[in-house]
Scaffold this active site. Sequence first.
Site, PDB file in Angstrom:
ATOM      1  CG  ASP A   1       5.575   8.362   2.045  1.00  0.00           C
ATOM      2  OD1 ASP A   1       4.629   8.698   1.351  1.00  0.00           O
ATOM      3  OD2 ASP A   1       6.210   7.333   1.842  1.00  0.00           O
ATOM      4  CG  MET A   2      -0.179  10.569   4.210  1.00  0.00           C
ATOM      5  SD  MET A   2       0.054  11.357   5.794  1.00  0.00           S
ATOM      6  CE  MET A   2      -1.216  10.564   6.763  1.00  0.00           C
TER       7      MET A   2
ATOM      8  NE  ARG B   1       2.719  -2.131   2.747  1.00  0.00           N
ATOM      9  CZ  ARG B   1       3.153  -0.917   2.439  1.00  0.00           C
ATOM     10  NH1 ARG B   1       4.452  -0.649   2.457  1.00  0.00           N
ATOM     11  NH2 ARG B   1       2.295   0.031   2.117  1.00  0.00           N
TER      12      ARG B   1
ATOM     13  CG  ASP C   1       0.446   8.952  -0.343  1.00  0.00           C
ATOM     14  OD1 ASP C   1       1.035   9.512  -1.283  1.00  0.00           O
ATOM     15  OD2 ASP C   1       0.582   7.754  -0.082  1.00  0.00           O
ATOM     16  CD  GLU C   2       5.448  10.619  -1.802  1.00  0.00           C
ATOM     17  OE1 GLU C   2       6.641  10.971  -1.761  1.00  0.00           O
ATOM     18  OE2 GLU C   2       4.949  10.009  -2.756  1.00  0.00           O
TER      19      GLU C   2
END
Length: 702
Positions: free
Chosen positions: A18-19, A60, A120-121
């Site tokens: 997972d990027m 985040r 992206d996975e």
Amino acid sequence: MPVARRETSDCRVIGHVDMDCFYVQVEQRKEPKLRGVPTAVVQYNSYKGGGLIAVSYEARAHGVKRSMRGDEAKEACPQIQLVQVPVARGKADLNTYRNAGSEVVFILSRKGRCERASIDEVYLDLTDAAEAMFMETPPESMEYIEEEVTKSHVVGLQCEDGNDPKEEVRKWLCRSDASYQDKLLACASFIIADLRMQVLKETEFTCSAGIAHNKMLAKLASAMNKPAQQTVVPHSSVAGLLESLPIKKMKQLGGKLGSSLQSDLGVNTVGDLLQFSEEKLQQRYGINTGTWLWNIARGISGEEVEGRLLPKSHGSGKTFPGPQALKTIGSVQHWINELCEELSERLHSDLEQNKRIAHTLTLHARAYKTGVSNSNRKFPSKSCPLRYGTVKIQEDALTLFQAALREFMGSYNCKTNWSENNNWGITSLSVSASKIVPIPSGMHSIVKYFGGQSPSGSSLNQPLDNVINEAVPPSSSGTENSLGLIPYELPVRYPEEDTAMKHSQDCLDQQDLLCNLSKKVDGLTEESSLMSPTGSGDKRKQSEQHRDSPAKKPSVVFNTSSLKAIEKRKREGKKLQGNCSITKFFNNYPNSRSSLEQKNITNAQGSQSASGSYLTSDRVETSGESYHDDIHTNIADYSAANVPHGRQAWSYNIDEIDPSIIRELPPEIQEEFQAWLQPQKRLNVVKRGSSITNYFLPNNSR
DNA sequence: ACGGATCGTACA
DNA sequence: TTGTACGAT
């Protein structure tokens, strides 16, 4: 809902990669000043600062979340850097991210079967690779271990106070009394750590990964420690992990089904599901979903890693919220044209790079209706056979829209001026292409020939517009193709044809026509071969080429710009070989621009100008256990075969070509042929120049 | 004025 | 087969 297959053993080793905040990383690579600072990617700046679609981990930490508006993000984190998604044709253009995703898939597919789950996975089936490693160098025999692996997380591993967690992880990985399955998981952890390092060195992207004995658990694990970390789930930890896991965290249960489990059955964690019998769950949710639920509660998921590196469909869409709603056919047509232009461009790229043809065109829209009683009726989606060529796609999409609008408005009072009346508004539009299948290998030459030109819009691609062109949209005039040509016997045999092309007759017809015209066109080039420095000396027959590569050896063709970026970074990466820690990697990158960073900028610009796709011939072969499908394998092998430049040699006699074919073309098409041939040659010459030449190529975006 | 733009799957 | 509903990111 995926159906768990019971016959599948759980003795597999699966990885999920997972990027980390991928779009942000793409922008940070382009603009290294953004590294390490709170950053988010937004699209559409005008309304409340645009919508966030990716948020860096620094941002985040300040409470910035995806789905915030740009203004909110600024409020939560005043120093945040907001980067806009590129815009083309008045809409967001995600191509740079798609290409970046391809770079990553390319690298990850080296070690085993690889499934592109999203932009992206990626899922990896590492069973074979792990078994091979176990045979050769089992973890308990390893004397030196790369640092990155010791930073894996092991679900359920207790680390007593004072102990070094890295040492605990190392001991777990190298435990000689572990079960065979856990030893395989340990091997896969080494392999994945290595792949992640390769991804980093060659693309500058970090990613997180999960290693487990099925897809579901691997996916779960990859999200547990982010960013730039990896997590392995030993068999003995599965029950404990799921027991307290909130049901909504499980893939596929984040929506209504998960809510129903909570409110209707009182199931709040995956462990709570264990109380229910399979029959009970089936009775409540159907046979398939019931069994699936029963299985996932026990950590069972038989889904195979698919072995697919390319998307199954392409779409282009845009929303028109509130006041922006489209209220006239004219404005709808305008946007349909824009969307179709993008779609057509991507279809041409796919054809050229992957030798695939899409067979279905679908139009989706959302609409409201004012005044009338049934005002929030669904706007129906419509589809039809897809004809290649920007204009054709635009026309067909508009026809589909009109059919859907008629249905939406109801057949009663639409007789008068239904089209221009203001009681409807379109709030979203999208066009998509699906049923994408590889074309027979015998067709590749024509793809190479036509594929090298610039994409949609310009008259340059008109020849192709008319080549693959047979199917007719609803309520269109006739069934003859626009060239008025009658396909005749194919000059070559396609063994794959039966399997690959049995969907529908129009597929075959398209192939016939494509081949037909390609033959003629090739005759034309042959005559004007003075201008063609790319005339192929490669006269090997197909069978000989197949002999070179084992039948099951999969190969994949990637887009040129992605590959160039990878190769370049690979060379640079050698200098950094000593540094084997992902977290330390960017310490080599000061905030001011290093020479490497400067190169990256160059790369990025080179990629953009190359995205127009007239650079066609540089292709790279990569192998690994990939396609399960013989057709894929054949096609891929062929396309990756040694075809250095220009078109493929033809296996039949040039004399058989009927030169009158060109005269059969409509006059304007004939002209376009000539106009098209010239720049084709020029671009091919430029292509072979240095990257400096590339740098000055005209930008293809409008 | 809905997180938008895209993807994928199951099901009728 | 086409069209819908849902889910994920």
